[in-house]
Design a protein around this motif. Structure first.
Motif, PDB file in Angstrom:
ATOM      1  N   ASP A  29       0.828  -1.203   0.000  1.00 29.66           N
ATOM      2  CA  ASP A  29       0.000   0.000   0.000  1.00 29.66           C
ATOM      3  C   ASP A  29       0.867   1.260   0.000  1.00 29.66           C
ATOM      4  O   ASP A  29       0.730   2.142   0.849  1.00 29.66           O
ATOM      5  CB  ASP A  29      -0.947   0.011   1.203  1.00 29.66           C
ATOM      6  N   THR A  30       1.750   1.333  -0.987  1.00 30.01           N
ATOM      7  CA  THR A  30       2.647   2.477  -1.068  1.00 30.01           C
ATOM      8  C   THR A  30       2.766   2.963  -2.508  1.00 30.01           C
ATOM      9  O   THR A  30       1.941   2.602  -3.368  1.00 30.01           O
ATOM     10  CB  THR A  30       4.032   2.125  -0.477  1.00 30.01           C
ATOM     11  N   LYS A  92       3.719   9.205   4.857  1.00 27.61           N
ATOM     12  CA  LYS A  92       2.450   8.474   4.851  1.00 27.61           C
ATOM     13  C   LYS A  92       2.630   6.968   4.950  1.00 27.61           C
ATOM     14  O   LYS A  92       1.716   6.254   5.336  1.00 27.61           O
ATOM     15  CB  LYS A  92       1.677   8.793   3.560  1.00 27.61           C
ATOM     16  N   ASN A  93       3.814   6.478   4.567  1.00 27.89           N
ATOM     17  CA  ASN A  93       4.038   5.034   4.467  1.00 27.89           C
ATOM     18  C   ASN A  93       5.360   4.651   5.116  1.00 27.89           C
ATOM     19  O   ASN A  93       6.311   5.452   5.130  1.00 27.89           O
ATOM     20  CB  ASN A  93       4.070   4.595   2.994  1.00 27.89           C
ATOM     21  N   LYS A  94       5.444   3.424   5.590  1.00 25.87           N
ATOM     22  CA  LYS A  94       6.685   2.919   6.173  1.00 25.87           C
ATOM     23  C   LYS A  94       7.652   2.423   5.102  1.00 25.87           C
ATOM     24  O   LYS A  94       8.807   2.141   5.390  1.00 25.87           O
ATOM     25  CB  LYS A  94       6.380   1.787   7.149  1.00 25.87           C
TER      26      LYS A  94
END
Length: 300
Positions: A29-30, A92-94
């Protein structure tokens, strides 16, 4: 606290990097940042084999068709512009995915680009004129004489890299190779590299097929629209340089297409030579997302 994760998908042309990167980005989900120097240019809609409009809709991409062939762009500028984009994604993302076949640009992103001397504009203009008037051979000969070490490493068919090396040599009076050994830069992310190890004969078959599809979808017509700009650095690349000779009447179309296939295979071989020297790359079979997920398991 662990640093965010950058997943770098690399490998030769036509090896399936785009589909793997999209699958991984959807799984995590990136978003995706491209380091493919051929795909930066919006005019190269067919010959650079960018992700299709349908693929671009699946995952947000950066550095795809974001430049004009009239823009001056290099690995140093890519580093400066890509790092803030990555920082934005990591807010927003790791994790984030980066993908491409341009090893120099991946190295600039992950390790930092050597801060080489800035050059006088007149030197670059003189080299561009030399290339236009006498061809790439004169650049190759000068580089061999002034820096045989870099001559043995560089892609001798890439005038942009030859010109960059020679402008640094002419302005500094020192070999280009002696000025490219700066230490790695500290990054705010950790990187895991995954390479697609495609069997050579199967890869060459895919390359030949891709060239046929490009011709069917209008690569010659695209080259005709770009022909007046054929001396631009961004167009000194496989697929266009051969068709410019067809348009100019030097070659017939059948020979031109065969040369595109041959030079594309050679380009793929050079890419693999570059990437195989990188001990950090985890090699997987084509299309094997499970193998990629296994590589990434310790980090996510």
């Amino acid at each position: 606290m662990a640093k965010p994760l950058l997943i770098a998908i690399c490998g030769p042309t036509a090896s399936g990097k785009t589909s793997l990167s999209i699958d991984l980005a959807k799984w995590l989900d990136t978003e995706i940042l491209s380091f493919d120097s051929r795909q930066f240019y919006k005019e190269l809609l067919i010959g650079s084999a960018p992700p299709s409009p349908q693929e671009l809709k699946q995952v947000k991409h950066y550095f795809i068709q974001n430049l004009s062939i009239n823009d001056e762009f290099n690995a140093g500028r890519f580093e400066r512009e890509a790092l803030p984009v990555l920082a934005q994604i990591f807010e927003k993302n790791k994790s984030a995915v980066t993908v491409g076949g341009s090893g120099m640009y991946l190295n600039a992103l992950t390790n930092g680009f050597d801060e080489l001397p800035s050059t006088i504009e007149s030197i670059r203009a003189a080299l561009n004129t030399q290339f236009a008037e006498t061809g790439i051979e004169s650049l190759q000969e000068e580089l061999l004489k002034k820096d045989p070490t870099y001559y043995a490493q560089v892609d001798l068919k890439n005038p942009m890299r030859l010109i960059r090396a020679l402008e640094v040599i002419r302005s500094s009076g020192k070999p280009y190779s002696t000025q490219r050994t700066k230490p790695k830069k500290e990054r705010f992310f950790q990187t895991v590299k995954i390479g697609i190890d495609y069997p050579r004969e199967a890869l060459y078959h895919r390359i030949n097929h891709r060239v046929d599809l490009m011709m069917q979808t209008g690569l010659l017509e695209e080259a005709k629209t770009l022909f007046p700009l054929r001396y631009k650095n961004a167009l000194q690349t496989v697929g266009y340089s051969e068709l410019f000779k067809v348009i100019d009447g030097e070659w017939d179309i059948e020979f031109g297409v065969s040369e595109i296939k041959k030079n594309s295979r050679r380009y793929a071989k050079r890419q693999m030579t570059w990437f195989k020297k990188d001990a950090e790359i985890n090699w997987i079979e084509p299309g094997n997302i499970e193998a990629a997920q296994k590589v990434l398991a310790p980090y996510i």
